[in-house]
Design a protein around this motif. Structure first.
Motif, PDB file in Angstrom:
ATOM      1  N   GLU A 162      -0.895   1.186 -10.576  1.00  0.00           N
ATOM      2  CA  GLU A 162      -1.452   0.764 -11.788  1.00  0.00           C
ATOM      3  C   GLU A 162      -2.467   2.043 -12.296  1.00  0.00           C
ATOM      4  N   ALA A 163      -2.964   2.725 -11.499  1.00  0.00           N
ATOM      5  CA  ALA A 163      -4.238   3.778 -11.739  1.00  0.00           C
ATOM      6  C   ALA A 163      -3.208   4.980 -12.652  1.00  0.00           C
ATOM      7  N   ALA A 164      -1.890   4.936 -11.759  1.00  0.00           N
ATOM      8  CA  ALA A 164      -1.306   6.219 -12.471  1.00  0.00           C
ATOM      9  C   ALA A 164      -0.752   5.686 -13.769  1.00  0.00           C
ATOM     10  N   GLY A 201      -7.063  -4.839 -11.603  1.00  0.00           N
ATOM     11  CA  GLY A 201      -5.926  -5.510 -11.192  1.00  0.00           C
ATOM     12  C   GLY A 201      -6.215  -7.221 -10.843  1.00  0.00           C
ATOM     13  N   SER A 202      -5.137  -7.805 -10.123  1.00  0.00           N
ATOM     14  CA  SER A 202      -5.296  -9.125  -9.928  1.00  0.00           C
ATOM     15  C   SER A 202      -5.462  -9.366  -8.352  1.00  0.00           C
ATOM     16  N   THR A 203      -5.635  -8.514  -7.745  1.00  0.00           N
ATOM     17  CA  THR A 203      -5.551  -8.877  -6.155  1.00  0.00           C
ATOM     18  C   THR A 203      -6.956  -9.033  -5.912  1.00  0.00           C
ATOM     19  N   ASP A 204      -7.353  -9.449  -4.748  1.00  0.00           N
ATOM     20  CA  ASP A 204      -8.506  -9.666  -4.185  1.00  0.00           C
ATOM     21  C   ASP A 204      -9.363  -8.221  -4.222  1.00  0.00           C
ATOM     22  N   TYR A 205      -8.780  -7.270  -3.726  1.00  0.00           N
ATOM     23  CA  TYR A 205      -9.449  -6.016  -3.907  1.00  0.00           C
ATOM     24  C   TYR A 205      -9.938  -5.818  -5.037  1.00  0.00           C
ATOM     25  N   CYS A 206      -9.196  -5.893  -6.140  1.00  0.00           N
ATOM     26  CA  CYS A 206      -9.736  -5.544  -7.596  1.00  0.00           C
ATOM     27  C   CYS A 206     -10.658  -6.588  -8.196  1.00  0.00           C
ATOM     28  N   LEU A 207     -10.536  -7.852  -7.817  1.00  0.00           N
ATOM     29  CA  LEU A 207     -11.358  -8.921  -8.232  1.00  0.00           C
ATOM     30  C   LEU A 207     -12.769  -8.695  -7.744  1.00  0.00           C
ATOM     31  N   ALA A 208     -12.652  -8.449  -6.393  1.00  0.00           N
ATOM     32  CA  ALA A 208     -14.108  -8.381  -5.632  1.00  0.00           C
ATOM     33  C   ALA A 208     -14.799  -7.214  -6.287  1.00  0.00           C
ATOM     34  N   GLY A 209     -14.100  -6.009  -6.366  1.00  0.00           N
ATOM     35  CA  GLY A 209     -14.765  -4.859  -7.141  1.00  0.00           C
ATOM     36  C   GLY A 209     -15.356  -5.164  -8.545  1.00  0.00           C
ATOM     37  N   ILE A 223      -4.747  -5.167 -15.699  1.00  0.00           N
ATOM     38  CA  ILE A 223      -3.511  -4.791 -15.655  1.00  0.00           C
ATOM     39  C   ILE A 223      -2.914  -5.005 -14.312  1.00  0.00           C
ATOM     40  N   LYS A 224      -1.933  -6.056 -14.406  1.00  0.00           N
ATOM     41  CA  LYS A 224      -1.414  -6.830 -13.168  1.00  0.00           C
ATOM     42  C   LYS A 224      -0.497  -5.611 -12.491  1.00  0.00           C
ATOM     43  N   GLU A 225      -0.398  -6.098 -11.102  1.00  0.00           N
ATOM     44  CA  GLU A 225      -0.088  -5.237 -10.211  1.00  0.00           C
ATOM     45  C   GLU A 225       1.614  -5.255 -10.586  1.00  0.00           C
ATOM     46  N   SER A 253      -4.984  -9.960 -21.959  1.00  0.00           N
ATOM     47  CA  SER A 253      -3.938  -9.189 -21.035  1.00  0.00           C
ATOM     48  C   SER A 253      -3.850 -10.225 -19.848  1.00  0.00           C
ATOM     49  N   THR A 254      -4.840 -10.709 -19.493  1.00  0.00           N
ATOM     50  CA  THR A 254      -4.714 -11.722 -18.131  1.00  0.00           C
ATOM     51  C   THR A 254      -3.859 -12.794 -18.527  1.00  0.00           C
ATOM     52  N   TYR A 255      -3.727 -13.406 -19.652  1.00  0.00           N
ATOM     53  CA  TYR A 255      -2.674 -14.345 -19.698  1.00  0.00           C
ATOM     54  C   TYR A 255      -1.348 -14.017 -20.154  1.00  0.00           C
ATOM     55  N   ARG A 256      -1.205 -12.572 -20.383  1.00  0.00           N
ATOM     56  CA  ARG A 256       0.027 -12.133 -21.059  1.00  0.00           C
ATOM     57  C   ARG A 256       1.502 -12.718 -20.399  1.00  0.00           C
ATOM     58  N   ASP A 257       1.311 -12.810 -19.013  1.00  0.00           N
ATOM     59  CA  ASP A 257       2.744 -13.325 -18.683  1.00  0.00           C
ATOM     60  C   ASP A 257       2.561 -14.843 -18.843  1.00  0.00           C
TER      61      ASP A 257
END
Lengths: 372, 296
Positions: free
Chosen positions: A228-230, A169-177, A198-200, B266-270
């Motif tokens: 997004e997992a779902a 995803g695009s949050t800090d949680y996802c990017l840190a992971g 896969i953006k939130e 996918s990152t640049y999609r939007d």
């Protein structure tokens, strides 16, 4: 919503009637409104259960603990104002929370300024002691770096994934992971074949999954939030791509499995806590929690704050209420056994690194491995 | 490779068509009262949550739940007119006041839902087919869900076509849309056509909300954020005046999104899809299908 930011309503819980002896005030800051509101109840119930048990057993050398609960509305700026109030007006001896990493990063200097320990359940590696050396900041559950290291280890060593594909995803949680995953896989000589975002809020992962498929991936590593997992597992099943799936902590909670009950069967996840864990300490906690809260089942992070309250009580008994002494004791000497096993502050200021690798069977998460 | 492309077209077009449906709400109001309703997307969220309450919490069955939800949304449309649009108009407020009022209304609904239902997404009952049901067509897999989306949108478009072209009220509606003053002089009751446009605008978006709920879950994302913006974008692609162009605009946007994911990133999609939208707006303000007049 807006009102709560301006007029923060504090609910003072007077627990137990202390006939003599002073009360020792602690603050609990958690989200009860806003987007993280589901967690607030778990946090409060876990902490309050421990506090009531401690008071019932005679408190801190006869003095009773009292908890002041504040709502941070899952918002860093609200968190900052309620924590100021707790520290500088209520003069609490310790603060539990906030539980959101972004809020912790914003408010931890206040704890330093007031010289009051802050015990949090937020999991971002970005405020490890090695990154932010704040002597008054402590973490009560395994952080995300630990979890992803274990996830990668399991994916490679047990699931035998050789060509991992990652969705993130695009949050800090996802990017840190993601950063941790990028570091860890090469250690096993394994190259990540594709990383797709896969953006939130995205609801169609067809393109991303087809790209992973075309890259020839043989295992999906999920580093996204619950919704997004779902979406991801639903579409993976629709496209009939059959690979093992192992996900981050957000892939191991009801908020995900409720949304994709069938598709989630067989998914592995790295969890911090699991109420079906047969460990006697966990079962005792689950029983006590259910008895106190009308049969409700605890969920991560309830156990972290329950353990945290016992850690603080231990420190208070040994060194009294002075914040600096408390922080020193917590960092160097505190060592108790809690719901999460042995609790001892490590070099990152984390009290525990416990995590579980579990698999979803359509109803519960079956524990496969417990790692300390 | 061809299979991938077909797969992308199927999923992109169906999500896109629902964007188009959201865009329809914008178009209907723009046609009749020349206002942009920024709480347009709230109807989708309300539709989904109402359906969830009727179907899952009260067990009323699919048909009754659907009709009840849409009826409530229609009433909401009338309320929008009576309590927001008319008071502002009577006191001399113009377009901007309506925009600001509806913007605030959008946040109001979001927070009301948070307070009443909580912020966690809820699973939507599999009334349009389960999450994993699909039909195989020569190697591509069409989820039953998407088929049903096409079906409902198809029925809805036919219904709207008949309503606007074959009924008296529809003809009045079109006349008023083309020239309000002239229509009023010819004896058409503009009040009725205005009410109709509010009802249509909220109901199509409400239906879109119910259709999108299996994909978006019953969640706050239906009432704010990207999907509302994509609805506006579909309306703009359709030139803001043509209902059928709006649906096509939505489908184009859905395809654009999916192809950028598959072939670029996918990152640049939007970033890509919205750059294209802004470019279209600048180069072809009348929309990509060139419907210039207010012919509907």
């Amino acid at each position: 919503m807006k009102l709560s930011k301006v007029l923060v309503v504090a609910i003072v819980l007077l627990i137990g009637v202390a006939a003599f002896g002073a009360t020792i005030k602690v603050a609990l800051v958690a989200p009860f409104t806003g987007l993280g509101s589901i967690l607030g109840d778990y946090i409060k119930m876990g902490a309050q259960l421990a506090l009531e048990e401690i008071n019932a057993a005679g408190g801190i050398n006869g003095d009773m603990l009292e908890m002041i609960v504040y709502d941070d509305a899952a918002n860093p700026s609200t968190a900052s104002s309620v924590i100021r109030r707790a520290l500088f007006q209520d003069n609490v001896v310790a603060v539990f929370g906030p539980n959101m990493s972004s809020a912790v990063i914003g408010v931890h200097p206040l704890a330093q300024q007031a010289k009051v320990p802050m015990l949090v359940g937020a999991t971002s590696p970005s405020f490890r002691y090695s990154v932010i050396p704040n002597d008054f900041l402590f973490r009560l559950r395994a952080d995300d770096k630990v979890k992803v290291i274990q996830l990668v280890k399991y994916a490679v060593e047990v699931l035998g994934i050789e060509k991992p594909g990652i969705v993130y995803g695009s949050t800090d949680y996802c990017l840190a992971g993601l950063d941790v995953a990028k570091e860890e896989f090469p250690k096993y000589g394994i190259e990540i074949v594709a990383m797709e975002q896969i953006k939130e809020g995205d609801k169609d992962a067809t393109g991303q999954l087809l790209k992973l498929k075309n890259a020839g991936f043989d295992g999906l590593i999920g580093l996204t939030h619950e919704s997004e997992a779902a979406v991801t597992v639903n579409q993976l099943r629709q496209l009939q791509i059959d690979v093992p799936i192992i996900g981050f902590s957000a892939w191991g909670v009801p908020a995900f499995t409720d949304l994709a009950p069938e598709a989630a069967i067989g998914v592995y996840s790295v969890q911090g806590f699991n109420p079906v864990d047969p460990d006697p300490a966990v079962q005792a906690f689950v029983e006590a929690y259910k008895a106190r809260w009308d049969g409700k089942e605890p969920s991560d992070p309830a156990q972290a704050y329950y353990d945290g309250m016992y850690l603080l009580a231990d420190a208070l008994r040994n060194v009294g209420t002075d914040g600096t002494k408390l922080a020193q004791y917590l960092a160097n000497e505190a060592n108790i056994v809690g719901v999460q096993g042995e609790l001892k502050c490590d070099e990152h200021h984390n009290f525990t690194n416990v995590c579980l690798i579990s698999q979803f069977d359509g109803k519960d998460w079956q524990i496969i491995n417990k790692l300390y | 490779m061809l299979q991938d492309i077909l797969q992308i077209i199927v999923s992109g077009a169906s999500i896109g068509a629902t964007y188009g449906l959201v865009g329809l709400g914008v178009v209907f109001l723009w046609l009749t009262i020349s206002r942009i309703n920024f709480a347009n997307i709230s109807s989708a969220m309300l539709g989904a949550y109402l359906f969830y309450s009727f179907y899952t919490q009260l067990n009323l069955g699919f048909f009754i739940s659907f009709v009840l939800s849409i009826a409530v949304i229609a009433l909401y449309g009338l309320g929008l007119r009576a309590f927001i649009y008319e008071p502002i108009r009577k006191r001399g407020g113009g377009r901007l006041e309506f925009v600001v009022a509806t913007l605030m209304l959008c946040t109001f609904w979001l927070n009301l839902i948070i307070v009443t239902y909580g912020a966690l997404p809820k699973p939507f009952p599999p009334v349009f087919g389960g999450s994993q049901d699909f039909i195989s067509l020569g190697g591509i897999r069409i989820p039953t869900l998407y088929l049903n989306i096409y079906l409902v949108i198809g029925i809805l478009m036919v219904f709207i076509y008949f309503l606007l072209n074959k009924t008296l009220i529809g003809k009045s509606f079109r006349a008023a849309a083309q020239n309000r003053e002239a229509a009023a002089l010819m004896g058409i009751d503009v009040k009725v056509t205005t009410s109709l446009s509010f009802i249509l605008a909220t109901c199509v978006v409400g239906i879109a909300g119910i259709l999108l709920a299996p994909i978006y879950f019953v969640s706050l994302e239906l009432g704010g954020g990207s999907i509302g913006v994509k609805g506006f974008a579909s309306a703009v692609l359709g030139g803001l005046t043509n209902p059928y162009g709006t649906i096509l605009g939505g489908i184009s946007l859905g395809l654009l999104e999916n192809f950028s994911t598959l072939y670029i990133s996918s990152t640049y999609r939007d970033i890509i899809s919205f750059s294209v939208l802004v470019a279209v707006l600048i180069l072809k303000p009348s929309g990509i299908f060139n419907w210039k007049s207010k012919k509907i």
